[in-house]
Design a protein around this motif. Structure first.
Motif, mmCIF file in Angstrom:
data_model
loop_
_atom_site.group_PDB
_atom_site.id
_atom_site.type_symbol
_atom_site.label_atom_id
_atom_site.label_comp_id
_atom_site.label_asym_id
_atom_site.label_seq_id
_atom_site.Cartn_x
_atom_site.Cartn_y
_atom_site.Cartn_z
ATOM 1 N N VAL B 7 0.857 -1.176 0.000
ATOM 2 C CA VAL B 7 0.000 0.000 0.000
ATOM 3 C C VAL B 7 0.893 1.226 0.000
ATOM 4 O O VAL B 7 1.970 1.217 0.585
ATOM 5 C CB VAL B 7 -0.965 -0.028 1.218
ATOM 6 C CG1 VAL B 7 -0.234 0.042 2.530
ATOM 7 C CG2 VAL B 7 -1.993 1.090 1.132
ATOM 8 N N GLY B 8 0.459 2.272 -0.708
ATOM 9 C CA GLY B 8 1.279 3.484 -0.759
ATOM 10 C C GLY B 8 1.466 3.971 -2.177
ATOM 11 O O GLY B 8 2.573 4.301 -2.590
ATOM 12 N N ALA B 9 0.389 4.006 -2.957
ATOM 13 C CA ALA B 9 0.486 4.457 -4.345
ATOM 14 C C ALA B 9 0.607 5.977 -4.424
ATOM 15 O O ALA B 9 0.995 6.528 -5.448
ATOM 16 C CB ALA B 9 -0.724 3.982 -5.134
ATOM 17 N N HIS B 10 0.310 6.646 -3.339
ATOM 18 C CA HIS B 10 0.453 8.102 -3.258
ATOM 19 C C HIS B 10 -0.255 8.866 -4.364
ATOM 20 O O HIS B 10 0.342 9.678 -5.052
ATOM 21 C CB HIS B 10 1.937 8.497 -3.213
ATOM 22 C CG HIS B 10 2.616 8.000 -1.981
ATOM 23 N ND1 HIS B 10 2.183 8.337 -0.718
ATOM 24 C CD2 HIS B 10 3.666 7.176 -1.821
ATOM 25 C CE1 HIS B 10 2.953 7.734 0.166
ATOM 26 N NE2 HIS B 10 3.853 7.012 -0.464
ATOM 27 N N TYR B 11 -1.522 8.572 -4.561
ATOM 28 C CA TYR B 11 -2.358 9.448 -5.371
ATOM 29 C C TYR B 11 -3.718 9.483 -4.706
ATOM 30 O O TYR B 11 -3.900 8.894 -3.635
ATOM 31 C CB TYR B 11 -2.435 8.950 -6.823
ATOM 32 C CG TYR B 11 -3.240 7.678 -7.013
ATOM 33 C CD1 TYR B 11 -2.632 6.438 -6.876
ATOM 34 C CD2 TYR B 11 -4.602 7.731 -7.318
ATOM 35 C CE1 TYR B 11 -3.359 5.268 -7.042
ATOM 36 C CE2 TYR B 11 -5.327 6.561 -7.483
ATOM 37 C CZ TYR B 11 -4.707 5.340 -7.346
ATOM 38 O OH TYR B 11 -5.429 4.190 -7.509
ATOM 39 N N GLY B 12 -4.662 10.172 -5.290
ATOM 40 C CA GLY B 12 -6.000 10.143 -4.730
ATOM 41 C C GLY B 12 -6.573 11.524 -4.471
ATOM 42 O O GLY B 12 -7.778 11.709 -4.515
ATOM 43 N N LEU B 13 -5.684 12.490 -4.221
ATOM 44 C CA LEU B 13 -6.191 13.838 -3.944
ATOM 45 C C LEU B 13 -6.907 14.403 -5.161
ATOM 46 O O LEU B 13 -8.009 14.934 -5.065
ATOM 47 C CB LEU B 13 -5.042 14.772 -3.533
ATOM 48 C CG LEU B 13 -5.478 16.200 -3.238
ATOM 49 C CD1 LEU B 13 -6.303 16.265 -1.963
ATOM 50 C CD2 LEU B 13 -4.291 17.147 -3.126
ATOM 51 N N TRP B 16 -10.239 12.866 -5.671
ATOM 52 C CA TRP B 16 -11.184 13.356 -4.667
ATOM 53 C C TRP B 16 -11.692 14.750 -5.043
ATOM 54 O O TRP B 16 -12.896 15.025 -4.970
ATOM 55 C CB TRP B 16 -10.480 13.387 -3.305
ATOM 56 C CG TRP B 16 -11.322 13.875 -2.183
ATOM 57 C CD1 TRP B 16 -12.348 13.214 -1.580
ATOM 58 C CD2 TRP B 16 -11.217 15.144 -1.525
ATOM 59 N NE1 TRP B 16 -12.887 13.996 -0.584
ATOM 60 C CE2 TRP B 16 -12.213 15.168 -0.529
ATOM 61 C CE3 TRP B 16 -10.374 16.244 -1.685
ATOM 62 C CZ2 TRP B 16 -12.395 16.274 0.308
ATOM 63 C CZ3 TRP B 16 -10.553 17.333 -0.843
ATOM 64 C CH2 TRP B 16 -11.551 17.342 0.140
ATOM 65 N N VAL B 17 -10.778 15.621 -5.510
ATOM 66 C CA VAL B 17 -11.181 16.981 -5.905
ATOM 67 C C VAL B 17 -12.073 16.926 -7.140
ATOM 68 O O VAL B 17 -13.115 17.584 -7.195
ATOM 69 C CB VAL B 17 -9.936 17.857 -6.156
ATOM 70 C CG1 VAL B 17 -10.341 19.207 -6.723
ATOM 71 C CG2 VAL B 17 -9.147 18.047 -4.866
ATOM 72 N N ARG B 77 -14.750 3.007 -9.433
ATOM 73 C CA ARG B 77 -13.431 2.506 -9.046
ATOM 74 C C ARG B 77 -13.343 2.374 -7.520
ATOM 75 O O ARG B 77 -12.811 1.398 -6.995
ATOM 76 C CB ARG B 77 -12.352 3.465 -9.561
ATOM 77 C CG ARG B 77 -10.948 2.895 -9.465
ATOM 78 C CD ARG B 77 -9.915 3.986 -9.430
ATOM 79 N NE ARG B 77 -10.133 4.858 -8.287
ATOM 80 C CZ ARG B 77 -9.471 5.986 -8.085
ATOM 81 N NH1 ARG B 77 -8.605 6.402 -8.958
ATOM 82 N NH2 ARG B 77 -9.709 6.708 -7.003
ATOM 83 N N ASP B 78 -13.905 3.366 -6.822
ATOM 84 C CA ASP B 78 -13.905 3.325 -5.360
ATOM 85 C C ASP B 78 -14.656 2.107 -4.837
ATOM 86 O O ASP B 78 -14.221 1.458 -3.886
ATOM 87 C CB ASP B 78 -14.549 4.593 -4.788
ATOM 88 C CG ASP B 78 -13.495 5.649 -4.480
ATOM 89 O OD1 ASP B 78 -12.299 5.298 -4.478
ATOM 90 O OD2 ASP B 78 -13.865 6.810 -4.232
ATOM 91 N N MET B 81 -12.526 -0.859 -5.319
ATOM 92 C CA MET B 81 -11.422 -0.863 -4.345
ATOM 93 C C MET B 81 -11.923 -1.293 -2.966
ATOM 94 O O MET B 81 -11.205 -1.939 -2.208
ATOM 95 C CB MET B 81 -10.805 0.532 -4.244
ATOM 96 C CG MET B 81 -9.867 0.858 -5.379
ATOM 97 S SD MET B 81 -9.310 2.561 -5.170
ATOM 98 C CE MET B 81 -7.588 2.392 -5.563
ATOM 99 N N ASP B 82 -13.153 -0.908 -2.644
ATOM 100 C CA ASP B 82 -13.721 -1.276 -1.350
ATOM 101 C C ASP B 82 -13.972 -2.779 -1.260
ATOM 102 O O ASP B 82 -13.625 -3.411 -0.274
ATOM 103 C CB ASP B 82 -15.063 -0.561 -1.125
ATOM 104 C CG ASP B 82 -14.876 0.895 -0.701
ATOM 105 O OD1 ASP B 82 -13.759 1.244 -0.299
ATOM 106 O OD2 ASP B 82 -15.842 1.665 -0.783
ATOM 107 N N LYS B 85 -11.569 -8.006 -3.705
ATOM 108 C CA LYS B 85 -10.261 -8.309 -3.112
ATOM 109 C C LYS B 85 -9.208 -8.797 -4.112
ATOM 110 O O LYS B 85 -8.086 -8.305 -4.081
ATOM 111 C CB LYS B 85 -10.432 -9.335 -1.989
ATOM 112 C CG LYS B 85 -11.202 -8.801 -0.803
ATOM 113 C CD LYS B 85 -10.353 -7.830 -0.009
ATOM 114 C CE LYS B 85 -11.248 -6.897 0.783
ATOM 115 N NZ LYS B 85 -10.498 -5.892 1.504
ATOM 116 N N ARG B 90 -10.116 -7.168 -9.874
ATOM 117 C CA ARG B 90 -10.327 -5.719 -9.719
ATOM 118 C C ARG B 90 -9.800 -4.978 -10.948
ATOM 119 O O ARG B 90 -10.447 -4.097 -11.492
ATOM 120 C CB ARG B 90 -9.637 -5.224 -8.446
ATOM 121 C CG ARG B 90 -10.076 -3.831 -8.021
ATOM 122 C CD ARG B 90 -9.664 -3.501 -6.605
ATOM 123 N NE ARG B 90 -8.226 -3.488 -6.444
ATOM 124 C CZ ARG B 90 -7.545 -4.281 -5.639
ATOM 125 N NH1 ARG B 90 -8.182 -5.160 -4.899
ATOM 126 N NH2 ARG B 90 -6.236 -4.215 -5.561
#
Lengths: 231, 114
Positions: B7-13, B16-17, B77-78, B81-82, B85, B90
């Motif tokens: 975990v740690g793809a470092h995107y998402g902001l 979200w915007v 996509r969310d 992801m939820d 598995k 996915r």
């Protein structure tokens, strides 16, 4: 008063089951924990965690009539009978009302829950203005009882990846602390589709927090901080 | 590969915007569209054709469609992801949705500019 309590002893039981209890309350039995301890006097095989019995240690988090809470500060008079007690949802059950909090604390550790400041400490303490200190109210009071994180569906589905409301509230507690110097690293650590953005703002965490805190608001402030440094 | 939690793809902001901004655009468009339809009194083929032949309406509708597609992409996509598995499943579902949405976009463009 009637109770229905989740029982499971992996050494003996094949499957969990619900056990009914009916007890006579005394005049000093006011909180749910008092009643559970009375049940434990009758049946000492019932296992639960408890310590301070006043909502400070966060040990006796459990699912009470479908809603997570601390037994020691849940008044008996507000509970509908039979009172259904189950362990916190979403975490592996060790026995009866005791869950394995390993995953919860792993996420808590991942946000580095301590002040990071490499500057040499001053003669006295590191000072904050009263306004800066004000921001920490509603954050530092968390007792890590896990009521919020275990009521969050996103934490149920991805407990290994989503940090969860409790640890995110703690993360913001250090992002908001003007004495901490690792704000950017902390934000980098959280900017992630799983770690932070699994929160879909359904606010179960706010609904259940026994200390009346607001993790959703703290998560919103983390998102604001991420936005602020990007635009 | 060994079984490890990565975990740690470092995107998402940005996503979200975009989801929030596109929601506002769609809300405004839908309200404006309702007002226009109420003023027209009816929405038959002729009315719709006339309405959409206006260049301004075309551009605004295109903006709405882009918002809708992006909003749908992030939302679906969310959900994957939820709940989904296995990574391969996915990935397959996400790719299918992305292709379908691009297809819908192209189709909408054809309708608007034909």
């Amino acid at each position: 008063m009637k109770f229905s309590i989740y029982r499971f002893n992996p050494d003996v039981d094949e499957k969990p089951y619900m056990q009914d209890y009916d007890i006579e309350l005394g005049p000093t039995d006011r909180m749910l924990l008092d009643a559970i301890l009375k049940i434990k006097e009758m049946d000492d095989s019932l296992a639960l965690r408890k310590s301070c019995r006043e909502g400070v240690c966060g040990s006796d988090g459990m699912n009470i009539n479908g809603k997570n809470g601390l037994a020691c500060i849940t008044p008996l008079k507000d509970l509908k009978e039979p009172v259904v007690l189950r362990p916190l949802p979403g975490l592996p059950v060790i026995r009866d009302l005791i869950v394995d909090m390993g995953q919860f604390f792993k996420q808590y550790n991942s946000i580095k829950p301590y002040l990071i400041n490499d500057a040499p400490p001053p003669q006295k303490e590191r000072l904050q203005s009263p306004e800066d200190r004000e921001e920490l109210n509603g954050l530092y009071e968390c007792v890590l009882c896990a009521c919020c994180s275990t009521s969050c569906p996103s934490f149920w589905w991805n407990p290994d990846k989503f940090v969860g409301p409790a640890a995110l509230l703690q993360a913001y507690r250090f992002i908001a602390d003007t004495r901490d110097e690792a704000t950017n690293e902390r934000l980098d650590n959280l900017e992630d589709p799983y770690r932070l953005f699994r929160c879909h703002t359904i606010m179960n965490c706010v609904d259940v927090c026994p200390k009346g805190l607001n993790p959703t608001k703290a998560i919103g402030k983390i998102k604001d901080a991420l936005l602020k440094r990007s635009v | 590969m060994v079984k490890r939690v990565v975990v740690g793809a470092h995107y998402g902001l940005k996503d979200w915007v975009i989801q929030r901004v596109s929601a506002v655009i769609m809300a405004i468009y839908v309200l404006a569209f309702l007002v226009v339809v109420l003023q027209l009194g009816s929405l038959g083929y002729q009315d719709a054709h006339q309405l959409l032949s206006n260049r301004f309406v075309k551009v605004v509708t295109l903006l709405f469609l882009v918002s809708l597609l992006m909003h749908a992409w992030i939302g679906v996509r969310d959900i994957f992801m939820d709940y989904i598995k296995p990574t391969s499943l996915r990935f397959f579902l996400q790719a299918s949705v992305l292709i379908a949405l691009i297809g819908y976009g192209a189709w909408a463009l054809l309708i608007l500019w034909s």
